[in-house]
Enzyme design. Structure first.
Site, PDB file in Angstrom:
ATOM      1  N   LYS A 168       0.799  -1.233   0.000  1.00  0.00           N
ATOM      2  CA  LYS A 168       0.000   0.000   0.000  1.00  0.00           C
ATOM      3  C   LYS A 168       0.836   1.289   0.000  1.00  0.00           C
ATOM      4  O   LYS A 168       0.377   2.336   0.451  1.00  0.00           O
ATOM      5  CB  LYS A 168      -1.005   0.044   1.175  1.00  0.00           C
ATOM      6  CG  LYS A 168      -1.848  -1.186   1.367  1.00  0.00           C
ATOM      7  CD  LYS A 168      -2.398  -1.794   0.116  1.00  0.00           C
ATOM      8  CE  LYS A 168      -3.628  -1.186  -0.456  1.00  0.00           C
ATOM      9  NZ  LYS A 168      -4.118  -2.000  -1.625  1.00  0.00           N
ATOM     10  N   GLY A 214       1.905   2.510  -2.854  1.00  0.00           N
ATOM     11  CA  GLY A 214       1.799   3.048  -4.211  1.00  0.00           C
ATOM     12  C   GLY A 214       2.539   2.184  -5.225  1.00  0.00           C
ATOM     13  O   GLY A 214       2.922   2.651  -6.298  1.00  0.00           O
ATOM     14  N   THR A 215       2.694   0.902  -4.887  1.00  0.00           N
ATOM     15  CA  THR A 215       3.488   0.030  -5.768  1.00  0.00           C
ATOM     16  C   THR A 215       2.805  -0.207  -7.117  1.00  0.00           C
ATOM     17  O   THR A 215       3.492  -0.368  -8.125  1.00  0.00           O
ATOM     18  CB  THR A 215       3.809  -1.312  -5.070  1.00  0.00           C
ATOM     19  OG1 THR A 215       2.595  -1.902  -4.611  1.00  0.00           O
ATOM     20  CG2 THR A 215       4.748  -1.124  -3.886  1.00  0.00           C
ATOM     21  N   TRP A 245       0.950   1.914  -8.773  1.00  0.00           N
ATOM     22  CA  TRP A 245       1.210   3.154  -9.521  1.00  0.00           C
ATOM     23  C   TRP A 245       2.639   3.113 -10.080  1.00  0.00           C
ATOM     24  O   TRP A 245       2.880   3.388 -11.262  1.00  0.00           O
ATOM     25  CB  TRP A 245       1.041   4.330  -8.554  1.00  0.00           C
ATOM     26  CG  TRP A 245       0.967   5.687  -9.140  1.00  0.00           C
ATOM     27  CD1 TRP A 245       0.791   6.016 -10.461  1.00  0.00           C
ATOM     28  CD2 TRP A 245       1.053   6.928  -8.417  1.00  0.00           C
ATOM     29  NE1 TRP A 245       0.755   7.380 -10.589  1.00  0.00           N
ATOM     30  CE2 TRP A 245       0.910   7.955  -9.355  1.00  0.00           C
ATOM     31  CE3 TRP A 245       1.215   7.249  -7.076  1.00  0.00           C
ATOM     32  CZ2 TRP A 245       0.941   9.305  -8.987  1.00  0.00           C
ATOM     33  CZ3 TRP A 245       1.236   8.587  -6.710  1.00  0.00           C
ATOM     34  CH2 TRP A 245       1.107   9.602  -7.653  1.00  0.00           C
ATOM     35  N   HIS A 248       6.753  -7.438  -2.027  1.00  0.00           N
ATOM     36  CA  HIS A 248       6.565  -6.723  -0.765  1.00  0.00           C
ATOM     37  C   HIS A 248       7.349  -7.414   0.349  1.00  0.00           C
ATOM     38  O   HIS A 248       7.305  -6.964   1.494  1.00  0.00           O
ATOM     39  CB  HIS A 248       5.090  -6.752  -0.337  1.00  0.00           C
ATOM     40  CG  HIS A 248       4.133  -6.070  -1.263  1.00  0.00           C
ATOM     41  ND1 HIS A 248       4.232  -4.749  -1.597  1.00  0.00           N
ATOM     42  CD2 HIS A 248       3.025  -6.523  -1.906  1.00  0.00           C
ATOM     43  CE1 HIS A 248       3.228  -4.423  -2.398  1.00  0.00           C
ATOM     44  NE2 HIS A 248       2.494  -5.484  -2.602  1.00  0.00           N
ATOM     45  N   ARG A 275       6.271   5.317   1.467  1.00  0.00           N
ATOM     46  CA  ARG A 275       5.150   6.260   1.636  1.00  0.00           C
ATOM     47  C   ARG A 275       5.012   6.565   3.116  1.00  0.00           C
ATOM     48  O   ARG A 275       5.367   5.709   3.955  1.00  0.00           O
ATOM     49  CB  ARG A 275       3.862   5.583   1.116  1.00  0.00           C
ATOM     50  CG  ARG A 275       2.620   6.446   1.166  1.00  0.00           C
ATOM     51  CD  ARG A 275       1.389   5.674   0.688  1.00  0.00           C
ATOM     52  NE  ARG A 275       0.258   6.562   0.538  1.00  0.00           N
ATOM     53  CZ  ARG A 275      -0.974   6.162   0.208  1.00  0.00           C
ATOM     54  NH1 ARG A 275      -1.224   4.885  -0.018  1.00  0.00           N
ATOM     55  NH2 ARG A 275      -1.955   7.037   0.093  1.00  0.00           N
ATOM     56  N   MET A 325      -6.056   6.063 -13.903  1.00  0.00           N
ATOM     57  CA  MET A 325      -5.742   4.703 -13.443  1.00  0.00           C
ATOM     58  C   MET A 325      -6.961   4.040 -12.811  1.00  0.00           C
ATOM     59  O   MET A 325      -7.159   2.845 -12.946  1.00  0.00           O
ATOM     60  CB  MET A 325      -4.558   4.718 -12.476  1.00  0.00           C
ATOM     61  CG  MET A 325      -3.282   4.990 -13.234  1.00  0.00           C
ATOM     62  SD  MET A 325      -1.703   4.335 -12.634  1.00  0.00           S
ATOM     63  CE  MET A 325      -1.945   2.959 -11.632  1.00  0.00           C
ATOM     64  N   SER A 363      -8.434   6.406  -2.765  1.00  0.00           N
ATOM     65  CA  SER A 363      -8.542   7.865  -2.826  1.00  0.00           C
ATOM     66  C   SER A 363      -7.273   8.527  -3.350  1.00  0.00           C
ATOM     67  O   SER A 363      -7.317   9.665  -3.804  1.00  0.00           O
ATOM     68  CB  SER A 363      -8.943   8.438  -1.471  1.00  0.00           C
ATOM     69  OG  SER A 363      -7.834   8.399  -0.614  1.00  0.00           O
ATOM     70  N   GLY A 364      -6.147   7.858  -3.241  1.00  0.00           N
ATOM     71  CA  GLY A 364      -4.919   8.367  -3.852  1.00  0.00           C
ATOM     72  C   GLY A 364      -4.465   9.719  -3.319  1.00  0.00           C
ATOM     73  O   GLY A 364      -4.032  10.573  -4.087  1.00  0.00           O
TER      74      GLY A 364
END
Ligand code: PPS
Length: 288
Positions: free
Chosen positions: A41, A43-44, A46, A109, A133, A235, A255-256
């Site tokens: 979580k 942003g992998t 992306w 991960h 992050r 995306m 929600s990014g």
């Protein structure tokens, strides 16, 4: 994985998990490989899309294939080997990765001790891009993913934050151990360290850094097209990356945002996080 907060175990077959961990450790890397490593979580997905497109000379036609098929996640076979409803690239992820043509893009991960030995010893020249992050936003994202998408927890956010801070997930471990290992290696020529927050506030800068690292160059028009492609709304609507089909619901692209924890976490939780962060970063030069 068993813990009082989980309703259902994430991996049901411990033998399959143990075999996977042996295989990831012994996984043979190639000089042309690009590994993306990051705590879940962060942003992998992306970053997968950005890296794959740069490696593959902006092949948008090829990018219509499900992202994990183009850019497999090594460890998934440990958790999904007996699950018929998931795609082959998940059920049989390691074999799938072995059969990919060069240059391969591979994600994991896993915590340091389960990473391919060749990455740890640097005996091969595979490239590693590590993404980090803000752990509070990472925790919040994980909470909603477990609760609403995987449906494996039913606890309060506060309880989940304690679990996150405890770092007791046996396969990914403590957030800071995960991040700091590659932070300390960030100046090695085959390592690039990127942050979700930098992608949010200056994506073009990160695209350029990644392109330089991968020895690629993009024209201004190519950069603009890639920026648009990687935009959150784009995306979220892209079935090759949004995971809606896999989970048969939307919400993986949630929600990014950055700093969403400020709206959702109580002062008490934030204090707990802050003291954990301060303690964990005491003897380091890590910048949040
Ligand atoms: S996973 O399940 O570990 O692979 O998840 P991962 O992809 O690492 O992280 C998911 C979070 O990344 C957000 N995301 C994005 N943010 C901004 N822009 C784009 N394009 C983008 N794509 C994915 C996603 O929404 C998750 O964060 P949250 O905070 O839950 O929205």
């Amino acid at each position: 994985m068993t813990s009082p907060i989980f309703k259902t175990s994430l991996g049901k077959d411990q033998n399959a998990i143990n075999n996977m961990l042996i295989e990831t450790k012994g996984f043979q890397t190639r000089d042309t490989d690009v590994f993306l490593i990051g705590y879940p979580k962060t942003g992998t997905t992306w970053a997968q899309e950005m890296i794959w497109l740069i490696v593959n000379n902006l092949n948008y036609e090829g990018a219509k294939v499900f992202v994990d098929e183009r850019f497999p996640i090594l460890e998934l076979c440990g958790f999904y080997s007996n699950v018929k409803s998931v795609p082959e690239c998940h059920r049989n992820s390691i074999e799938f990765a072995k059969q990919l043509k060069d240059p391969r893009c591979l994600k994991t991960h896993l915590k340091q001790e389960y990473l391919p030995e060749e990455i740890l010893n640097q005996t091969e020249k595979a490239k590693v891009i590590y993404i980090a992050r803000n752990p509070k936003d990472t925790c919040l994202s994980t909470y909603y993913y477990y609760k609403n998408i995987l449906n494996v927890i039913d606890c309060s956010l506060e309880k989940f934050c304690d679990y996150f801070i405890s770092g007791t997930n046996p396969y990914i471990g403590d957030y800071w151990n995960h991040v700091l290992y590659f932070w300390q290696r960030r100046n090695q020529p085959n390592v690039l360290f990127i942050k979700y927050e930098d992608m949010k506030c200056n994506l073009i800068n990160v695209i350029r850094k990644v392109a330089t690292f991968l020895q690629k160059s993009l024209t201004e028009d190519e950069e603009t097209n890639l920026l648009n492609w990687l935009d959150f709304k784009s995306m979220k609507n892209n079935s090759a990356v949004n995971h809606d089909a896999l989970y048969q619901k939307s919400g993986f692209m949630r929600s990014g945002q950055t700093d969403e924890h400020k709206k959702e976490m109580s002062e008490e939780i934030i204090k707990k996080f802050d003291s954990w962060i301060e303690n964990s970063l005491k003897n380091t030069d890590y910048e949040m």
